[in-house]
Design an enzyme around this catalytic site. Sequence first.
Site, PDB file in Angstrom:
ATOM      1  CD  GLU A 255      38.277-114.830 -19.233  1.00  0.00           C
ATOM      2  OE1 GLU A 255      37.358-115.368 -19.877  1.00  0.00           O
ATOM      3  OE2 GLU A 255      38.323-113.631 -18.948  1.00  0.00           O
ATOM      4  NE  ARG A 475      29.206-124.075 -20.868  1.00  0.00           N
ATOM      5  CZ  ARG A 475      30.285-123.320 -20.868  1.00  0.00           C
ATOM      6  NH1 ARG A 475      30.961-123.099 -21.987  1.00  0.00           N
ATOM      7  NH2 ARG A 475      30.728-122.770 -19.756  1.00  0.00           N
ATOM      8  CE  LYS A 485      34.914-119.367 -15.350  1.00  0.00           C
ATOM      9  NZ  LYS A 485      35.718-118.923 -16.477  1.00  0.00           N
TER      10      LYS A 485
HETATM   11  P1  ATP Z   1      33.094-118.101 -19.041  1.00  0.00           P
HETATM   12  O1  ATP Z   1      31.855-118.517 -18.280  1.00  0.00           O
HETATM   13  O2  ATP Z   1      33.879-117.023 -18.385  1.00  0.00           O
HETATM   14  O3  ATP Z   1      32.959-117.995 -20.517  1.00  0.00           O
HETATM   15  P2  ATP Z   1      34.047-120.747 -19.365  1.00  0.00           P
HETATM   16  O4  ATP Z   1      33.062-121.520 -18.588  1.00  0.00           O
HETATM   17  O5  ATP Z   1      34.085-120.836 -20.824  1.00  0.00           O
HETATM   18  O6  ATP Z   1      34.066-119.271 -18.877  1.00  0.00           O
HETATM   19  P3  ATP Z   1      36.876-121.026 -19.308  1.00  0.00           P
HETATM   20  O7  ATP Z   1      37.728-120.811 -18.131  1.00  0.00           O
HETATM   21  O8  ATP Z   1      37.042-120.113 -20.444  1.00  0.00           O
HETATM   22  O9  ATP Z   1      35.403-121.096 -18.750  1.00  0.00           O
HETATM   23  O10 ATP Z   1      36.937-122.526 -19.783  1.00  0.00           O
HETATM   24  C1  ATP Z   1      38.113-123.258 -20.051  1.00  0.00           C
HETATM   25  C2  ATP Z   1      37.752-124.428 -20.909  1.00  0.00           C
HETATM   26  O11 ATP Z   1      36.821-125.256 -20.254  1.00  0.00           O
HETATM   27  C3  ATP Z   1      37.135-123.965 -22.203  1.00  0.00           C
HETATM   28  O12 ATP Z   1      37.684-124.721 -23.262  1.00  0.00           O
HETATM   29  C4  ATP Z   1      35.680-124.277 -22.020  1.00  0.00           C
HETATM   30  O13 ATP Z   1      35.105-124.584 -23.259  1.00  0.00           O
HETATM   31  C5  ATP Z   1      35.700-125.489 -21.085  1.00  0.00           C
HETATM   32  N1  ATP Z   1      34.469-125.550 -20.300  1.00  0.00           N
HETATM   33  C6  ATP Z   1      33.944-124.579 -19.539  1.00  0.00           C
HETATM   34  N2  ATP Z   1      32.774-124.987 -19.005  1.00  0.00           N
HETATM   35  C7  ATP Z   1      32.553-126.247 -19.436  1.00  0.00           C
HETATM   36  C8  ATP Z   1      31.510-127.221 -19.235  1.00  0.00           C
HETATM   37  N3  ATP Z   1      30.453-126.972 -18.479  1.00  0.00           N
HETATM   38  N4  ATP Z   1      31.624-128.431 -19.838  1.00  0.00           N
HETATM   39  C9  ATP Z   1      32.699-128.692 -20.585  1.00  0.00           C
HETATM   40  N5  ATP Z   1      33.707-127.843 -20.809  1.00  0.00           N
HETATM   41  C10 ATP Z   1      33.650-126.615 -20.253  1.00  0.00           C
HETATM   42 MG    MG Z   2      35.523-118.976 -21.642  1.00  0.00          MG
END
Ligand code: ATP
Ligand code: MG
Length: 764
Positions: A255, A475, A485
Amino acid sequence: MSLEEERLNKLLSFGLEEKLARTAARNEKVYTSTLEALQMANIVNDGSQQTKNKGLLVYNAVIHSKLPLANRSLLFHMIGDERIKTKAQLDAAIEFLVSVGEKKVEENVLEQEAGVGVVVTEKDITETVKTVLDENRCQVETKGNRTNVGLLVKQVLSRLRFADARLVRSELERQLEDMLKNLSLSDKVEEKPKTTRTNKRSESNKDEEESADPFAGIPNIMEARDLETAKNPPELLEKQRLNTGGKVVCRFPPEPNGFLHIGHAKSMFLNFGFAQKENGICILRYDDTNPESEKEVFIKSIEESVRWLGYEPAKITFTSDYFDQLYDLAVELIKRDKAYVCHLKPDEISQYREKKRDSPWRNRPIEESLRLFEDMKFGKFEEGTATLRMKIDMQHPNPCMQDPIAYRIRYKRHPHSGDKWCIYPSYDFAHCIVDSLEWITHSLCTLEFEIRRDSYYWLLAALDLYRPFVWEFSRLVVTHTVVSKRKLTFLVDNGYVRGWDDPRMPTLMGLRRRGFPSEALRKFCASVGVTRGDNLIGFHKLENACRTCLDPKVFRRMCVLEPLKVIIENLPEDHAEWLQVPNHPKDESKGTHMSPFTKEIYIDKSDFRLEDEKDFFGLAPGKTVMLRYAYPITAKDIKRSAQDPSQIDHIVASYDPEKSQKPKGVLHWVASTKFSTCVEVRLYNDLFLSEQPGLLKGDAWLKDINPESEVVKKNALLEYDAAKNVQPEDVYQFERLGFFCCDKDSILPTKIVFNRTVTLKGVR
Ligand code: ATP
Ligand code: MG
């Protein structure tokens, strides 16, 4: 014979161990109960170990303060005939008996509770110990020999309830030792084959390919279709095959509401890496359904970070590209009586969900919802007064199935679609449909989305759309940092760091600015692999990956962080001997550079002490040390500052042109300021003191910031040769100090700033 001795002999005649027998004999009550219990157990002393063991179990049961009277004889009987053989079984039996109190229990019930007949093999123990150690790998890496074995034993026993604790302990100690040995091996910077110096972009993915398959965790598509709605009808499968040519299609869907961080690197490694491995493709898709927090700067930076990490998207798409189709599909859903316009406010929706009550608008006529949805689109409603909801099941145990929201009203300009829309689809509505429209074969996401899998497939089935295979992974959490974030934004907005790309930030821009090559990040992700288990990984692993990548490639130079002047008394005033110094001591092919040896030189303050000590290899009065690539020098005199006699102004030393001595200590140094350049060096350490600052309550995470996360040395001196041509992002190894990367804050050629990427050895 005293009474106590009489009792002792009696107990010993049952084969009770002497120490226990003595303790029991001392107290009449304990003696009587023990004797009674030994008789109930029918123990015959044959001097064997088994008998001793029975005695011990009996004694342990007797002294248990809460053991009820009822069922005692059954318990002792079972010890006597060895149905209960271990402490673990006894504990389980007693726990059960305590819980039932004075009620009589059936023999077979107690047998079951005590695990009679449960066989725990050595293999079971070995395997469970291995699993537990793997899960605690991070702790082991950080704590090393100080790992709490007792806690690990507990974890094993909670899974192998009736295992012998002593066997578990000894197996654990054995495997722990192996693990520590391997860790210390893998922590050493490996000597790698030579390649030319580069720090900008990696040339190959060879290192990742060499490691064990990091994608092994992803199950086969055909195995995982557990939901009926997830099954594709044959005609849709065929259509998908025609559209993709049978290739694997993945997507990385950030996002654009922030910059990418180390967690995203894992997600990219997985999506792009898996597609690459399967000869498929991976799409970069901006999941831009929320105009509130999405910005153009994030869009730009994400694309740059993806490329920097070494991935080339097959296509770049935006969820907003599909807004028209998504709208049409929402209309179709209403027509199929599977969605309705609802006027409940957000808090009312939650209350209705809690009570599992239908919305009063749930059964309004289809025509009405169609008209109102159109009104929503034309801006006839205020924000928050109408939503489109999927008509799934308000009684469903999964809250994500309780009529989730499909569309919301937002009067906000969208960074990509501008003012065209005032209604925006939710993640639940858009994500699965766009996955389907892009013919994604593998929709890999993090575990927090697992709960949304039901609605993902419900919606696609409701619209008869092709269904991708969804698989969730854990994660990544890296120690001593945060990736939320919200928290990262807070650090930036409140000046705790220099910006989103501060070298302490876990953002890809930050890691890049610090000097981590993208190759190191991929290597790190490969070593983490794909798992569904907890994924807390030590930051030092990332540092190790970095050392391994940089060590064979980067040139060596010398830099003195806190200069201390040394005057070589037996050299003439303007002496400058040009020494030929290797660029890489382990790789001749990297050539040499010239470094002048002058009358005035500088060493690091920390390499001089007024009093020599046993483990100190630096310079001290009267002591001789070697100047790297030059000569031995001996400290002759100390000259104090005229203004402040507590300070040393310089050291007077003599040098040995014959190199007749071979002192133990070898120091880095630089020549006089005519031949060296003043640079600013920023030393970076962990941003947070504790391992998981993200778990700290309230604002405790802010108090956990390491006050030494950045230490600036403003007046470091660097070999002139290195300073002359340096460009931001160039990386050197400063001998004895670590790897350093030229920072973008440099204003060349007058101001040069270096960031310490990583020290030479882990200090944790
Ligand atoms: P938000 O905190 O706004 O929900 P998010 O951390 O999920 O955001 P996105 O930009 O939606 O961030 O993430 C893009 C992709 O990266 C998604 O598929 C998410 O699952 C993955 N992702 C985000 N953080 C992690 C993490 N710490 N480890 C592994 N994958 C991640
Ligand atoms: Mg997200």
